[in-house]
Design an enzyme around this catalytic site. Structure first.
Site, PDB file in Angstrom:
ATOM      1  N   HIS A   1     -10.596   6.604   1.935  1.00 51.43           N
ATOM      2  CA  HIS A   1      -9.237   6.513   1.380  1.00 51.43           C
ATOM      3  C   HIS A   1      -9.187   5.459   0.291  1.00 51.43           C
ATOM      4  O   HIS A   1     -10.001   4.532   0.270  1.00 51.43           O
ATOM      5  CB  HIS A   1      -8.229   6.158   2.494  1.00 51.43           C
ATOM      6  CG  HIS A   1      -8.476   4.801   3.090  1.00 51.43           C
ATOM      7  ND1 HIS A   1      -9.427   4.582   4.062  1.00 51.43           N
ATOM      8  CD2 HIS A   1      -7.929   3.581   2.816  1.00 51.43           C
ATOM      9  CE1 HIS A   1      -9.449   3.296   4.370  1.00 51.43           C
ATOM     10  NE2 HIS A   1      -8.551   2.663   3.617  1.00 51.43           N
TER      11      HIS A   1
ATOM     12  N   ASP B   1      -4.552  -0.965  -1.735  1.00 51.31           N
ATOM     13  CA  ASP B   1      -5.834  -0.896  -1.065  1.00 51.31           C
ATOM     14  C   ASP B   1      -6.777  -0.303  -2.118  1.00 51.31           C
ATOM     15  O   ASP B   1      -6.445   0.730  -2.733  1.00 51.31           O
ATOM     16  CB  ASP B   1      -5.671   0.046   0.136  1.00 51.31           C
ATOM     17  CG  ASP B   1      -6.567  -0.303   1.310  1.00 51.31           C
ATOM     18  OD1 ASP B   1      -6.936  -1.478   1.479  1.00 51.31           O
ATOM     19  OD2 ASP B   1      -6.895   0.635   2.075  1.00 51.31           O
TER      20      ASP B   1
ATOM     21  N   CYS C   1      -1.627  -2.829   7.645  1.00 49.56           N
ATOM     22  CA  CYS C   1      -1.490  -3.751   6.515  1.00 49.56           C
ATOM     23  C   CYS C   1      -0.146  -4.462   6.475  1.00 49.56           C
ATOM     24  O   CYS C   1      -0.068  -5.631   6.085  1.00 49.56           O
ATOM     25  CB  CYS C   1      -1.804  -3.017   5.221  1.00 49.56           C
ATOM     26  SG  CYS C   1      -3.556  -2.556   5.143  1.00 49.56           S
TER      27      CYS C   1
ATOM     28  N   HIS D   1     -10.656   0.360  -2.499  1.00 50.16           N
ATOM     29  CA  HIS D   1     -12.017   0.322  -1.960  1.00 50.16           C
ATOM     30  C   HIS D   1     -13.044   0.923  -2.904  1.00 50.16           C
ATOM     31  O   HIS D   1     -12.794   1.973  -3.509  1.00 50.16           O
ATOM     32  CB  HIS D   1     -12.080   1.121  -0.655  1.00 50.16           C
ATOM     33  CG  HIS D   1     -11.223   0.581   0.451  1.00 50.16           C
ATOM     34  ND1 HIS D   1     -11.242  -0.733   0.839  1.00 50.16           N
ATOM     35  CD2 HIS D   1     -10.322   1.204   1.276  1.00 50.16           C
ATOM     36  CE1 HIS D   1     -10.397  -0.903   1.851  1.00 50.16           C
ATOM     37  NE2 HIS D   1      -9.817   0.250   2.133  1.00 50.16           N
TER      38      HIS D   1
ATOM     39  N   LYS E   1      -6.745  -5.232  -3.091  1.00 50.66           N
ATOM     40  CA  LYS E   1      -7.482  -5.792  -1.957  1.00 50.66           C
ATOM     41  C   LYS E   1      -8.433  -4.746  -1.398  1.00 50.66           C
ATOM     42  O   LYS E   1      -8.270  -3.554  -1.655  1.00 50.66           O
ATOM     43  CB  LYS E   1      -6.512  -6.261  -0.870  1.00 50.66           C
ATOM     44  CG  LYS E   1      -5.674  -5.128  -0.308  1.00 50.66           C
ATOM     45  CD  LYS E   1      -4.643  -5.620   0.671  1.00 50.66           C
ATOM     46  CE  LYS E   1      -3.838  -4.460   1.238  1.00 50.66           C
ATOM     47  NZ  LYS E   1      -4.624  -3.484   2.013  1.00 50.66           N
TER      48      LYS E   1
ATOM     49  N   ASP F   1       0.793  -1.234   0.000  1.00 48.46           N
ATOM     50  CA  ASP F   1       0.000   0.000   0.000  1.00 48.46           C
ATOM     51  C   ASP F   1       0.832   1.294   0.000  1.00 48.46           C
ATOM     52  O   ASP F   1       0.552   2.224   0.772  1.00 48.46           O
ATOM     53  CB  ASP F   1      -0.975   0.020   1.194  1.00 48.46           C
ATOM     54  CG  ASP F   1      -1.964  -1.148   1.163  1.00 48.46           C
ATOM     55  OD1 ASP F   1      -1.879  -1.980   0.247  1.00 48.46           O
ATOM     56  OD2 ASP F   1      -2.815  -1.224   2.072  1.00 48.46           O
TER      57      ASP F   1
HETATM   58  C1  VGL Z   1      -4.480   0.497   5.788  1.00 46.82           C
HETATM   59  C2  VGL Z   1      -6.007   1.384   7.228  1.00 46.82           C
HETATM   60  C3  VGL Z   1      -7.007   1.203   6.309  1.00 46.82           C
HETATM   61  C4  VGL Z   1      -3.052   0.130   5.526  1.00 46.82           C
HETATM   62  C5  VGL Z   1      -5.463   0.301   4.858  1.00 46.82           C
HETATM   63  O1  VGL Z   1      -2.649   0.068   4.346  1.00 46.82           O
HETATM   64  O2  VGL Z   1      -2.321  -0.099   6.515  1.00 46.82           O
HETATM   65  N1  VGL Z   1      -4.753   1.022   6.976  1.00 46.82           N
HETATM   66  N2  VGL Z   1      -6.735   0.648   5.127  1.00 46.82           N
HETATM   67 ZN    ZN Z   2      -8.237   0.631   3.606  1.00 46.51          ZN
END
Ligand code: VGL
Ligand code: ZN
Length: 209
Positions: free
Chosen positions: A85, A50, A163, A52, A118, A9
């Site tokens: 995010h 990430d 993550c 979403h 993901k 990420d």
């Molecule tokens: C993450 C919070 C929400 C990360 C992803 O990449 O650590 N943290 N989504």
């Molecule tokens: Zn996330």
């Protein structure tokens, strides 16, 4: 034994100026880019995103009355509610520019690379690069690593306390020799680093300074 680098990420929203900026997150970029350029070191370089959909269940904005960083529940699992995010297709969801360019460059040179997305399911969050938080949906990463005969993984990226942590824990329980390179990661909550580091080491993850 073959090794893989997993870059978790490294996306604009987790960097300064992003909606879920990790303190000092940009300090990892040149370290990670250099690792990527190290010839012959990694059989495979994986970058996760990430990814979403709008109104994801992990977003505070999806649940009326909840605030970002509050602890709540999502489908029976404990869930931190986050600021919106890494919405699919947004600039915040893009891999950081320097890392993205390095991925293209090394791919051209013949380095094997793989992008894993993901967090697409609105009903469950997905911290690990291997499985969602319910440990049900599998991203295909384990099979991909097996197909390259990977036995050892180095994990870097954001965020250390979410993550990166859960990716490393899954890697070690799947039987990979697993290291986190601490110069290549930063935490959402920097004060959590010592405790999470010892938790990881107890589980068999080597945290390399
Ligand atoms: C993450 C919070 C929400 C990360 C992803 O990449 O650590 N943290 N989504
Ligand atoms: Zn996330």
């Amino acid at each position: 034994m073959n090794s893989a680098l997993i870059i978790v990420d490294a996306q604009n929203d987790f960097l300064p100026g992003g909606s879920l900026a990790v303190p000092d997150g940009d300090a990892i970029i040149s370290f990670v880019a250099e690792l990527m350029q190290a010839d012959q070191r990694y059989e495979l370089i994986v970058a996760t995103q990430d990814w979403h959909p709008d109104k994801h269940g992990s977003f505070a904005s999806t649940h009326s009355g909840s605030q970002p960083f509050q602890l709540g529940e999502l489908n029976g699992l404990e869930q931190v509610f986050w600021p919106d995010h890494c919405v699919q297709g947004s600039d915040g969801a893009r891999v950081q520019e320097h890392i993205r360019k390095s991925l293209i460059e090394i791919t051209k040179k013949g380095q094997q690379t793989l992008i894993i997305k993901k967090g697409q399911n609105v009903r469950v969050d997905s911290y690990s690069a291997f499985y969602d938080n319910a440990q049900k949906h599998d991203t295909g990463l384990h099979r991909a690593l097996e197909s390259y005969n990977i036995g050892q993984v180095d994990v870097v990226g954001l965020a250390f306390d979410y993550c990166v942590k859960f990716t490393a824990l899954d890697a070690v329980s799947l039987g990979y020799q697993t290291r986190i390179l601490m110069a290549g990661t930063r935490a959402v909550d920097p004060s959590s680093v010592p405790e999470i580091t010892s938790e990881l080491e107890t589980a068999g993850v080597e945290c390399c300074r």
